[in-house]
Design an enzyme around this catalytic site. Sequence first.
Site, PDB file in Angstrom:
ATOM      1  N   ASN A   1     -12.772  -3.201   2.418  1.00  0.00           N
ATOM      2  CA  ASN A   1     -13.626  -1.765   2.765  1.00  0.00           C
ATOM      3  C   ASN A   1     -14.849  -1.621   1.982  1.00  0.00           C
ATOM      4  OD1 ASN A   1     -12.591  -0.794   5.447  1.00  0.00           O
ATOM      5  ND2 ASN A   1     -10.949   0.121   3.573  1.00  0.00           N
TER       6      ASN A   1
ATOM      7  N   HIS B   1     -10.372  -5.256  -2.819  1.00  0.00           N
ATOM      8  CA  HIS B   1      -8.879  -5.681  -2.771  1.00  0.00           C
ATOM      9  C   HIS B   1      -8.725  -6.280  -0.924  1.00  0.00           C
ATOM     10  CE1 HIS B   1      -9.974  -1.194  -2.287  1.00  0.00           C
ATOM     11  NE2 HIS B   1      -9.230  -1.572  -1.516  1.00  0.00           N
TER      12      HIS B   1
ATOM     13  N   ASP C   1       1.163  -1.210   0.075  1.00  0.00           N
ATOM     14  CA  ASP C   1      -0.058   0.142  -0.093  1.00  0.00           C
ATOM     15  C   ASP C   1       0.731   1.021  -0.185  1.00  0.00           C
ATOM     16  OD1 ASP C   1      -3.390   0.566   0.754  1.00  0.00           O
ATOM     17  OD2 ASP C   1      -2.483   2.500   1.196  1.00  0.00           O
TER      18      ASP C   1
HETATM   19  P1  AMP Z   1      -9.983   1.181   0.076  1.00  0.00           P
HETATM   20  O1  AMP Z   1      -9.681   2.753   0.846  1.00  0.00           O
HETATM   21  O2  AMP Z   1     -10.244   0.082   0.664  1.00  0.00           O
HETATM   22  O3  AMP Z   1     -10.157   1.355  -0.874  1.00  0.00           O
HETATM   23  O4  AMP Z   1      -7.989   0.401  -0.088  1.00  0.00           O
HETATM   24  C1  AMP Z   1      -7.139   1.626  -1.261  1.00  0.00           C
HETATM   25  C2  AMP Z   1      -5.770   1.465  -0.855  1.00  0.00           C
HETATM   26  O5  AMP Z   1      -5.154   2.213  -2.381  1.00  0.00           O
HETATM   27  C3  AMP Z   1      -5.813   3.039   0.431  1.00  0.00           C
HETATM   28  O6  AMP Z   1      -5.555   1.986   1.872  1.00  0.00           O
HETATM   29  C4  AMP Z   1      -4.791   3.504  -0.563  1.00  0.00           C
HETATM   30  O7  AMP Z   1      -3.720   3.785   0.566  1.00  0.00           O
HETATM   31  C5  AMP Z   1      -4.482   2.431  -1.269  1.00  0.00           C
HETATM   32  N1  AMP Z   1      -3.577   3.062  -2.865  1.00  0.00           N
HETATM   33  C6  AMP Z   1      -4.425   3.915  -3.252  1.00  0.00           C
HETATM   34  N2  AMP Z   1      -3.143   4.342  -4.874  1.00  0.00           N
HETATM   35  C7  AMP Z   1      -2.303   2.647  -4.430  1.00  0.00           C
HETATM   36  C8  AMP Z   1      -0.921   2.853  -5.310  1.00  0.00           C
HETATM   37  N3  AMP Z   1      -0.749   3.839  -6.421  1.00  0.00           N
HETATM   38  N4  AMP Z   1      -0.451   2.091  -5.048  1.00  0.00           N
HETATM   39  C9  AMP Z   1      -0.367   1.588  -4.063  1.00  0.00           C
HETATM   40  N5  AMP Z   1      -1.400   1.787  -2.943  1.00  0.00           N
HETATM   41  C10 AMP Z   1      -2.398   2.983  -3.159  1.00  0.00           C
END
Ligand code: AMP
Length: 119
Positions: free
Chosen positions: A92, A105, A33
Site C-alpha cells: 500500500n 512492507h 500481521d
Molecule cells: P499498511 O496499512 O499497508 O501500512 O499495513 C500496515 C500493517 O501493519 C497493518 O496490516 C497492521 O495491521 C499491521 N500492524 C500494525 N502494527 C503492528 C504490529 N505491532 N505488529 C504487527 N503488525 C502490525
Amino acid sequence: MSGAPNCLFCRIVEGTIPSETIYSNDVVIAFRDIAPQAPTHVLVVPRAHIEHAGAVTADDAATVAAMLLAAQDVAVLEGIDGPDRGFRLVMNVGPDAQNSVAHLHLHVLGGRSLTWPPG
Ligand code: AMP
C-alpha cells in the site's frame, strides 16, 4: 536505537517492540500481521528504513528483490504456494491505499480464496 525515529517497524526490526517473527535474514524480517485479513497474513519488512514503495530508488533494487524472495519462502513455510493454492502480495502506498505504517512492507496474504477487486 537504530533506524528511523518514531517508526514502528524500525522498532520491531531492532527488537524493542515484540513481533511474531517467522523468517529473518540479513536484509529482511517477516512477522505476522497484528490484525490478520486472511489465515496467513505476514509482513515482509526490510531492515533498512524506506518510507514506502513510491520512495524506492534503483539503489534499493537488491532490497526489493530480497523482499520478493523472502515472500516466496514465507509462502512455502505457510503451505500456501503450489499449483492448487496461491497467495497475494500487496504494497500500500499513501492515504488512498490505507497505508498506515511509513516503513516499506510487503503483505503476504493467503490460506483462503481471495476476491478481486480488493476493497
Ligand atoms: P499498511 O496499512 O499497508 O501500512 O499495513 C500496515 C500493517 O501493519 C497493518 O496490516 C497492521 O495491521 C499491521 N500492524 C500494525 N502494527 C503492528 C504490529 N505491532 N505488529 C504487527 N503488525 C502490525
